[in-house]
Design a protein around this motif. Structure first.
Motif, PDB file in Angstrom:
ATOM      1  N   ASN A 535      10.416   3.112  -6.264  1.00 11.34           N
ATOM      2  CA  ASN A 535      10.497   4.340  -5.466  1.00 11.34           C
ATOM      3  C   ASN A 535       9.287   4.468  -4.549  1.00 11.34           C
ATOM      4  O   ASN A 535       8.222   3.934  -4.814  1.00 11.34           O
ATOM      5  CB  ASN A 535      10.605   5.572  -6.374  1.00 11.34           C
ATOM      6  CG  ASN A 535       9.619   5.495  -7.540  1.00 11.34           C
ATOM      7  OD1 ASN A 535       8.569   4.881  -7.422  1.00 11.34           O
ATOM      8  ND2 ASN A 535       9.971   6.119  -8.653  1.00 11.34           N
ATOM      9  N   TYR A 536       9.507   5.192  -3.447  1.00  9.13           N
ATOM     10  CA  TYR A 536       8.443   5.444  -2.464  1.00  9.13           C
ATOM     11  C   TYR A 536       8.395   6.948  -2.198  1.00  9.13           C
ATOM     12  O   TYR A 536       8.672   7.423  -1.113  1.00  9.13           O
ATOM     13  CB  TYR A 536       8.727   4.704  -1.154  1.00  9.13           C
ATOM     14  CG  TYR A 536       8.652   3.200  -1.257  1.00  9.13           C
ATOM     15  CD1 TYR A 536       7.474   2.529  -0.951  1.00  9.13           C
ATOM     16  CD2 TYR A 536       9.750   2.463  -1.656  1.00  9.13           C
ATOM     17  CE1 TYR A 536       7.400   1.150  -1.042  1.00  9.13           C
ATOM     18  CE2 TYR A 536       9.691   1.088  -1.750  1.00  9.13           C
ATOM     19  CZ  TYR A 536       8.514   0.433  -1.443  1.00  9.13           C
ATOM     20  OH  TYR A 536       8.445  -0.930  -1.531  1.00  9.13           O
ATOM     21  N   GLN A 537       8.064   7.754  -3.193  1.00  9.33           N
ATOM     22  CA  GLN A 537       8.104   9.212  -3.049  1.00  9.33           C
ATOM     23  C   GLN A 537       7.022   9.735  -2.118  1.00  9.33           C
ATOM     24  O   GLN A 537       7.180  10.778  -1.504  1.00  9.33           O
ATOM     25  CB  GLN A 537       7.973   9.863  -4.432  1.00  9.33           C
ATOM     26  CG  GLN A 537       9.135   9.517  -5.358  1.00  9.33           C
ATOM     27  CD  GLN A 537       8.949  10.083  -6.752  1.00  9.33           C
ATOM     28  OE1 GLN A 537       7.980  10.779  -7.015  1.00  9.33           O
ATOM     29  NE2 GLN A 537       9.889   9.801  -7.644  1.00  9.33           N
ATOM     30  N   ASP A 538       5.918   9.013  -2.042  1.00  6.16           N
ATOM     31  CA  ASP A 538       4.818   9.463  -1.192  1.00  6.16           C
ATOM     32  C   ASP A 538       4.187   8.226  -0.564  1.00  6.16           C
ATOM     33  O   ASP A 538       3.590   7.407  -1.259  1.00  6.16           O
ATOM     34  CB  ASP A 538       3.793  10.235  -2.028  1.00  6.16           C
ATOM     35  CG  ASP A 538       2.709  10.883  -1.167  1.00  6.16           C
ATOM     36  OD1 ASP A 538       2.184  10.196  -0.263  1.00  6.16           O
ATOM     37  OD2 ASP A 538       2.373  12.049  -1.419  1.00  6.16           O
ATOM     38  N   GLY A 539       4.318   8.094   0.757  1.00  8.18           N
ATOM     39  CA  GLY A 539       3.837   6.904   1.443  1.00  8.18           C
ATOM     40  C   GLY A 539       2.340   6.704   1.310  1.00  8.18           C
ATOM     41  O   GLY A 539       1.863   5.573   1.164  1.00  8.18           O
ATOM     42  N   LYS A 540       1.567   7.802   1.355  1.00 10.82           N
ATOM     43  CA  LYS A 540       0.116   7.676   1.259  1.00 10.82           C
ATOM     44  C   LYS A 540      -0.305   7.225  -0.142  1.00 10.82           C
ATOM     45  O   LYS A 540      -1.225   6.419  -0.294  1.00 10.82           O
ATOM     46  CB  LYS A 540      -0.540   9.007   1.609  1.00 10.82           C
ATOM     47  CG  LYS A 540      -0.441   9.363   3.090  1.00 10.82           C
ATOM     48  CD  LYS A 540      -1.225  10.627   3.401  1.00 10.82           C
ATOM     49  CE  LYS A 540      -1.159  10.943   4.902  1.00 10.82           C
ATOM     50  NZ  LYS A 540      -1.924  12.167   5.227  1.00 10.82           N
ATOM     51  N   GLU A 541       0.370   7.787  -1.164  1.00 10.30           N
ATOM     52  CA  GLU A 541       0.054   7.352  -2.525  1.00 10.30           C
ATOM     53  C   GLU A 541       0.400   5.871  -2.719  1.00 10.30           C
ATOM     54  O   GLU A 541      -0.362   5.120  -3.332  1.00 10.30           O
ATOM     55  CB  GLU A 541       0.820   8.207  -3.541  1.00 10.30           C
ATOM     56  CG  GLU A 541       0.268   9.617  -3.692  1.00 10.30           C
ATOM     57  CD  GLU A 541       0.936  10.388  -4.813  1.00 10.30           C
ATOM     58  OE1 GLU A 541       0.343  11.382  -5.275  1.00 10.30           O
ATOM     59  OE2 GLU A 541       2.045   9.985  -5.250  1.00 10.30           O
ATOM     60  N   MET A 542       1.537   5.473  -2.171  1.00 10.90           N
ATOM     61  CA  MET A 542       1.938   4.069  -2.296  1.00 10.90           C
ATOM     62  C   MET A 542       0.947   3.155  -1.580  1.00 10.90           C
ATOM     63  O   MET A 542       0.592   2.078  -2.077  1.00 10.90           O
ATOM     64  CB  MET A 542       3.339   3.871  -1.726  1.00 10.90           C
ATOM     65  CG  MET A 542       3.820   2.421  -1.768  1.00 10.90           C
ATOM     66  SD  MET A 542       3.869   1.729  -3.435  1.00 10.90           S
ATOM     67  CE  MET A 542       5.299   2.595  -4.073  1.00 10.90           C
ATOM     68  N   GLU A 543       0.461   3.596  -0.424  1.00 12.54           N
ATOM     69  CA  GLU A 543      -0.517   2.789   0.310  1.00 12.54           C
ATOM     70  C   GLU A 543      -1.811   2.648  -0.486  1.00 12.54           C
ATOM     71  O   GLU A 543      -2.424   1.574  -0.531  1.00 12.54           O
ATOM     72  CB  GLU A 543      -0.797   3.428   1.665  1.00 12.54           C
ATOM     73  CG  GLU A 543      -1.746   2.613   2.532  1.00 12.54           C
ATOM     74  CD  GLU A 543      -1.976   3.260   3.892  1.00 12.54           C
ATOM     75  OE1 GLU A 543      -2.836   2.750   4.635  1.00 12.54           O
ATOM     76  OE2 GLU A 543      -1.305   4.267   4.209  1.00 12.54           O
ATOM     77  N   GLN A 546      -1.119   0.224  -3.297  1.00  7.42           N
ATOM     78  CA  GLN A 546      -0.982  -1.149  -2.813  1.00  7.42           C
ATOM     79  C   GLN A 546      -2.338  -1.747  -2.440  1.00  7.42           C
ATOM     80  O   GLN A 546      -2.613  -2.918  -2.708  1.00  7.42           O
ATOM     81  CB  GLN A 546      -0.040  -1.185  -1.607  1.00  7.42           C
ATOM     82  CG  GLN A 546       0.474  -2.579  -1.277  1.00  7.42           C
ATOM     83  CD  GLN A 546       1.342  -3.149  -2.390  1.00  7.42           C
ATOM     84  OE1 GLN A 546       2.301  -2.516  -2.817  1.00  7.42           O
ATOM     85  NE2 GLN A 546       1.000  -4.338  -2.869  1.00  7.42           N
ATOM     86  N   TYR A 599       5.054   5.727 -10.290  1.00  6.36           N
ATOM     87  CA  TYR A 599       5.594   4.582  -9.552  1.00  6.36           C
ATOM     88  C   TYR A 599       5.806   3.420 -10.529  1.00  6.36           C
ATOM     89  O   TYR A 599       4.942   3.117 -11.353  1.00  6.36           O
ATOM     90  CB  TYR A 599       4.639   4.163  -8.435  1.00  6.36           C
ATOM     91  CG  TYR A 599       4.413   5.269  -7.423  1.00  6.36           C
ATOM     92  CD1 TYR A 599       5.192   5.343  -6.272  1.00  6.36           C
ATOM     93  CD2 TYR A 599       3.440   6.247  -7.638  1.00  6.36           C
ATOM     94  CE1 TYR A 599       4.998   6.364  -5.348  1.00  6.36           C
ATOM     95  CE2 TYR A 599       3.241   7.268  -6.728  1.00  6.36           C
ATOM     96  CZ  TYR A 599       4.024   7.328  -5.583  1.00  6.36           C
ATOM     97  OH  TYR A 599       3.843   8.347  -4.671  1.00  6.36           O
TER      98      TYR A 599
END
Length: 625
Positions: A535-543, A546, A599
């Protein structure tokens, strides 16, 4: 007087002694001319009989079983570390055990829990010693090495039904001609059977010289049945085992090391030297080592093998000089023998291709003119071809290959002859005679006029090496099935003898065999893997996540190209790499306490199959489930 055979010396000695006693019975001693060395003492230098313990092993060890005989008690005599005794039904080993001894009966009765305990010893760099193994035991070793214990336990259960293991594994009475077999990761010690009560064939090449300088060469063959080795002789083998057990151990391979390569095989080969004169048979060992590195070309579907052999012969053990001098008549004619020196060897390797095509065997070293350093260029392999290396990584071909294991320079004393037969090569080594007797015309007895120089390679521990390359076609579908190499070996010793004024120099065989060695399996299978987020619920959190993951080396390693002999092995290895990464990431759990969402990451192959457990990152930490 012409010198006939070594056997005829003894017959002639008795005949002449009788003739002298009869023919000169009425003569006074002072009427006979005596040999100048008549009063020299008789000589018969004996071979030691007591075990000489020079090497001890201070490692902690566990013993499973009670039926250890022949060589193994001499090995245990050299073990000075803490000893733990266990029954096969036990379920635990101490955490500090470094070596496990198993007899055949223990293996047949071993508990599943104990198998896993032994596996842990093996994985942390320990050694497993199997006494007089048969096919079942060797299968056990193979499955331990390749982490297929589930398969092993099911297979063992099947073998034990109705006594089937005795038949299918060859039975206790057929231990596959091995005294013991010892394994640690990427390193095996194979001790061929030292004593079986069977005769061995000894071949001799004899060059005789009479008083007038005439030479004759002939060949003899004799069958000799050695006695069971003495304490001293068993001890020579046990010393080699102790040295090997003291060697450096290798823990579970990292990505930068070989994961699947049978990197080193050491084989101790029994030698039997029949001493002329006293007819004693001396049993000792020569050593054969094999290093093999592999490549697989995914474009041309070919196996590449670089093979290095090393033979070591203990010339220092056999230097008796003139060890036998005996009068055979009343005037003092003598039978004398001096020896022994290393005479050389022959090496003839072949690949059992099982119907596959051996495209080429090339770059044999040493060549007749000596060693040359070459870079291997493989015919038909284009630049940028995809290769599977024996360290488990894939990479593009960028040029030729060089090898760290190179053939060392040859001693000037050794004459080497490289022979070619189609796509096959063999080597013959000869070390010239060092001992020599000479006599004066009309003299009584020959004198020893030549002995080895103190620095001669013929009376030292002598190593010889050969290397070459093999290329085998169309092996894509062979999977995890290995090829076998057969090596025909013959070791020789040399000595000199005299019978009165007649002299001779002899090359005698001390070991002749065909040794079969399993080659490591090239990594013939590869596929890609990727880490997928659910899942990619929040792009900034995923960035943020990563960026962090890309800073962890174990995570970056997952994206490398990997290969293995077959798919199930590669999947298992990738799961191990993934689990190593998960363990590392768990220590960073507090780093993400501010996350609002959770995530999940999964490792998948190029067909979408998941490998291993899930990775979950949330404000509660980093977890696997």
């Amino acid at each position: 007087m012409n010198m006939k055979t070594d056997v005829s010396f003894n017959h002639l000695f008795l005949l002449l002694a009788g003739m002298m006693a009869f023919g000169f019975v009425s003569c006074k001693d002072d009427e006979l001319e005596q040999a100048p060395d008549f009063n020299e003492p008789e000589v018969n230098i004996t071979i030691p009989t007591e075990d000489e313990v020079k090497t001890t092993v201070g490692k902690t060890y566990a013993v499973l079983g009670e039926h250890f005989d022949e060589l193994t008690p001499y090995v245990m005599k050299r073990m000075t570390g803490m000893r733990y005794d266990h029954t096969p039904a036990d379920t635990e080993l101490a955490d500090d055990v470094e070596i496990v001894f198993l007899d055949y009966d223990a293996l047949m009765e071993i508990s599943e829990e104990m198998v896993y305990e032994i596996k842990e010893v093996f994985d942390r760099g320990g050694a497993v010693y199997l006494h007089r193994p048969n096919a079942l035991a060797l299968m056990f070793f193979d499955l331990v090495m390749y982490d297929e214990l589930d398969d092993f336990m099911a297979w063992l259960e099947e073998q034990l039904k109705d006594g089937g293991a005795q038949t299918k594994a060859g039975g206790k009475s057929n231990p596959l001609e091995r005294d013991s077999y010892i394994i640690r990761r990427n390193d095996h010690l194979d001790l061929r059977d030292i004593y079986n009560g069977e005769p061995v064939t000894i071949e001799k090449t004899i060059v005789e010289e009479t008083e007038d300088g005439t030479e004759q060469t002939r060949t003899e063959t004799e069958n000799v049945t050695p006695d069971e080795p003495s304490d001293y002789e068993y001890g020579l083998f046990a010393e080699k085992v102790a040295e090997w057990l003291n060697g450096a151990t290798k823990t579970r391979s990292s990505d930068g090391e070989m994961l699947n390569s049978a990197a080193l095989e050491t084989i101790l080969l029994p030698c039997h030297l029949q001493r002329i004169g006293d007819k004693k048979v001396f049993t000792y060992n020569a050593e054969l080592k094999a290093w093999v590195s592999t490549l697989y070309n995914f474009d041309t579907k070919q196996d590449y093998y670089h093979v290095l052999l090393e033979e070591r012969y203990p010339g220092d053990l056999l230097k008796f000089d003139q060890y036998y001098s005996h009068k055979y008549d009343v005037v003092g004619h003598r039978y004398k023998v001096a020896g022994y020196t290393y005479g050389g060897l022959s090496v003839y390797p072949t690949l059992d291709t099982e119907g596959y095509t051996l495209k080429d065997m090339w770059n044999p070293q040493p060549e007749n003119e000596g060693v040359t350093q070459k870079t291997d260029i493989i015919d038909g392999w284009n630049l940028n071809a995809d290769l599977g290396y024996d360290d488990g990584l894939t990479a593009k071909l960028t040029g030729g290959f060089t090898h760290q294991q190179t053939v060392s320079e040859i001693s000037k004393e050794i004459n080497v002859n490289l022979k070619k037969d189609g796509a096959k090569y063999s080597w013959e080594y000869d070390i010239p005679d060092k001992y020599q007797y000479k006599s004066k015309l009309g003299g009584f007895n020959a004198n020893l006029v030549s002995t080895p120089d103190k620095n001669s390679i013929s009376i030292k521990s002598c190593a010889t090496r050969q290397s070459w390359n093999w290329l085998v076609n169309n092996t894509e579908g062979r999977g995890n099935k290995a090829f076998y190499m057969d090596v025909e070996l013959e070791f020789n010793a040399k000595y000199a003898s005299s019978f009165g004024s007649s002299t001779g120099q002899t090359k005698t065989g001390v070991h002749k065999s065909r040794v079969r060695i399993e080659l490591p399996v090239p990594n013939r299978f590869t596929k890609s893997f990727s880490v997928v987020a659910d899942n990619y619920q929040d792009g900034k959190e995923m960035e943020l996540i990563q960026t962090f993951l890309n800073s962890v080396q174990e995570y970056k390693n997952i994206s490398k190209g990997y290969c293995a002999p077959e798919e199930k092995i590669l999947d298992r290895q990738m799961e191990e790499r993934w689990n190593t990464m998960l363990k590392t990431l768990e220590s960073f759990g507090s780093k993400f306490s501010g996350l609002k969402n959770a995530y999940t990451f999964r490792l998948k192959d190029n067909k979408g199959k998941q490998i291993g457990r899930n990775l979950r990152i949330s404000n509660k930490g980093i977890n696997k489930y």
